[in-house]
Design a protein around this motif. Structure first.
Motif, mmCIF file in Angstrom:
data_model
loop_
_atom_site.group_PDB
_atom_site.id
_atom_site.type_symbol
_atom_site.label_atom_id
_atom_site.label_comp_id
_atom_site.label_asym_id
_atom_site.label_seq_id
_atom_site.Cartn_x
_atom_site.Cartn_y
_atom_site.Cartn_z
ATOM 1 N N UNK A 1 0.824 -1.210 0.000
ATOM 2 C CA UNK A 1 0.000 0.000 0.000
ATOM 3 C C UNK A 1 0.859 1.261 0.000
ATOM 4 N N UNK A 2 2.122 1.127 0.385
ATOM 5 C CA UNK A 2 3.019 2.285 0.422
ATOM 6 C C UNK A 2 3.264 2.858 -0.962
ATOM 7 N N UNK A 3 2.969 2.104 -1.993
ATOM 8 C CA UNK A 3 3.252 2.583 -3.352
ATOM 9 C C UNK A 3 2.253 3.625 -3.823
ATOM 10 N N UNK A 4 1.162 3.816 -3.082
ATOM 11 C CA UNK A 4 0.082 4.686 -3.544
ATOM 12 C C UNK A 4 0.334 6.178 -3.364
ATOM 13 N N UNK A 5 1.115 6.563 -2.334
ATOM 14 C CA UNK A 5 1.314 7.995 -2.088
ATOM 15 C C UNK A 5 2.499 8.224 -1.152
ATOM 16 N N UNK A 6 2.928 9.471 -1.068
ATOM 17 C CA UNK A 6 3.999 9.836 -0.133
ATOM 18 C C UNK A 6 3.543 9.611 1.308
ATOM 19 N N UNK A 7 2.276 9.888 1.578
ATOM 20 C CA UNK A 7 1.746 9.709 2.937
ATOM 21 C C UNK A 7 1.767 8.233 3.332
ATOM 22 N N UNK A 8 1.388 7.366 2.397
ATOM 23 C CA UNK A 8 1.405 5.924 2.664
ATOM 24 C C UNK A 8 2.840 5.437 2.853
ATOM 25 N N UNK A 9 3.767 6.021 2.107
ATOM 26 C CA UNK A 9 5.192 5.677 2.240
ATOM 27 C C UNK A 9 5.694 6.084 3.625
ATOM 28 N N UNK A 10 5.309 7.260 4.075
ATOM 29 C CA UNK A 10 5.698 7.741 5.411
ATOM 30 C C UNK A 10 5.111 6.840 6.497
ATOM 31 N N UNK A 11 3.861 6.438 6.332
ATOM 32 C CA UNK A 11 3.219 5.550 7.314
ATOM 33 C C UNK A 11 3.946 4.209 7.367
ATOM 34 N N UNK A 12 4.347 3.688 6.201
ATOM 35 C CA UNK A 12 5.072 2.414 6.178
ATOM 36 C C UNK A 12 6.419 2.556 6.878
ATOM 37 N N UNK A 13 7.070 3.687 6.694
ATOM 38 C CA UNK A 13 8.353 3.935 7.381
ATOM 39 C C UNK A 13 8.168 3.918 8.895
ATOM 40 N N UNK A 14 7.081 4.493 9.384
ATOM 41 C CA UNK A 14 6.821 4.496 10.826
ATOM 42 C C UNK A 14 6.654 3.064 11.336
ATOM 43 N N UNK A 15 5.936 2.235 10.571
ATOM 44 C CA UNK A 15 5.749 0.828 10.962
ATOM 45 C C UNK A 15 7.082 0.081 10.979
ATOM 46 N N UNK A 16 7.882 0.300 9.943
ATOM 47 C CA UNK A 16 9.170 -0.396 9.854
ATOM 48 C C UNK A 16 10.150 0.075 10.922
ATOM 49 N N UNK A 17 10.147 1.360 11.223
ATOM 50 C CA UNK A 17 11.015 1.890 12.276
ATOM 51 C C UNK A 17 10.653 1.266 13.619
ATOM 52 N N UNK A 18 9.357 1.160 13.871
ATOM 53 C CA UNK A 18 8.904 0.556 15.131
ATOM 54 C C UNK A 18 9.302 -0.915 15.205
ATOM 55 N N UNK A 19 9.152 -1.627 14.115
ATOM 56 C CA UNK A 19 9.401 -3.064 14.111
ATOM 57 C C UNK A 19 10.892 -3.425 14.131
ATOM 58 N N UNK A 20 11.712 -2.690 13.365
ATOM 59 C CA UNK A 20 13.111 -3.102 13.191
ATOM 60 C C UNK A 20 14.146 -2.153 13.784
ATOM 61 N N UNK A 21 13.759 -0.909 14.037
ATOM 62 C CA UNK A 21 14.748 0.085 14.464
ATOM 63 C C UNK A 21 14.389 0.725 15.800
ATOM 64 N N UNK A 22 13.659 0.007 16.621
ATOM 65 C CA UNK A 22 13.279 0.465 17.965
ATOM 66 C C UNK A 22 12.627 1.846 17.963
ATOM 67 N N UNK A 23 11.937 2.189 16.883
ATOM 68 C CA UNK A 23 11.262 3.489 16.703
ATOM 69 C C UNK A 23 12.221 4.673 16.780
ATOM 70 N N UNK A 24 13.499 4.426 16.548
ATOM 71 C CA UNK A 24 14.493 5.504 16.641
ATOM 72 C C UNK A 24 14.620 6.318 15.352
ATOM 73 N N UNK A 25 14.268 5.728 14.223
ATOM 74 C CA UNK A 25 14.370 6.434 12.940
ATOM 75 C C UNK A 25 13.045 7.141 12.676
#
Length: 175
Positions: free
Chosen positions: A61-85
């Motif tokens: 779903x991140x491919x649909x817009x910049x906002x969706x891309x930003x939301x996916x980054x937040x999910x990935x940061x939480x899951x893999x980067x301890x929400x630090x990024x």
């Protein structure tokens, strides 16, 4: 969205199994020869529905817009980067000549090449984790790769991108 062109192929060797796949712009539905027209109608509708669900699941779903891309980054940061990024912005940009994406850690910005809009979601996720890790560690040293390798499909995604670049003749390689 317009209905796809459907081609039904019947086989006397096929007994029970019904399957479907895309062949260019056409959906090919394979049926046993003995099926009635009513059964054919049911199974064509069913297989179109299944194929659409399968394709929807495979697209990020991140491919649909910049906002969706930003939301996916937040999910990935939480899951893999301890929400630090925590990027300031993440956006799709026209195809880059030598990179899949780029990050400016001092500004907290990430730019992602539109060439990645159609890759499998796990490949896009790898690229996003890679760029998010740059917000924590600017270079490509040991610390950086320790963050990136928290994403389990890192090696697989790197291979996918390497193959995609080679097949398309783009000459894009890992940073």
């Amino acid at each position: 969205m317009a209905e796809p062109r459907v081609e039904v192929r019947r086989s006397p060797r096929r007994r029970r199994m019904v399957s479907a796949y895309r062949e260019g712009d056409t959906v090919v539905v394979l049926l046993p020869a003995r099926m009635t027209k009513g059964e054919e109608k049911h199974w064509v509708a069913e297989m179109l529905s299944r194929l659409q669900r399968s394709e929807t699941r495979r697209r990020s779903p991140a491919r649909t817009s910049d906002e969706a891309l930003m939301a996916r980054c937040a999910e990935l940061s939480a899951r893999y980067l301890d929400s630090l990024a925590d990027p300031v912005s993440v956006r799709w940009v026209p195809p880059m000549r030598t990179r899949w994406a780029s990050c400016t850690p001092t500004e907290g910005t990430i730019r992602v090449s539109e060439r990645l809009r159609e890759v499998p979601p796990w490949v896009l996720d790898y690229v996003l984790v890679h760029e998010l890790a740059h917000l924590l560690v600017p270079g490509h040293g040991k610390d950086f790769w320790e963050w990136v390798h928290r994403y389990q499909k890192t090696e697989r995604a790197m291979g996918y991108l390497e193959g995609l670049s080679a097949a398309a003749g783009w000459g894009i390689s890992e940073d």
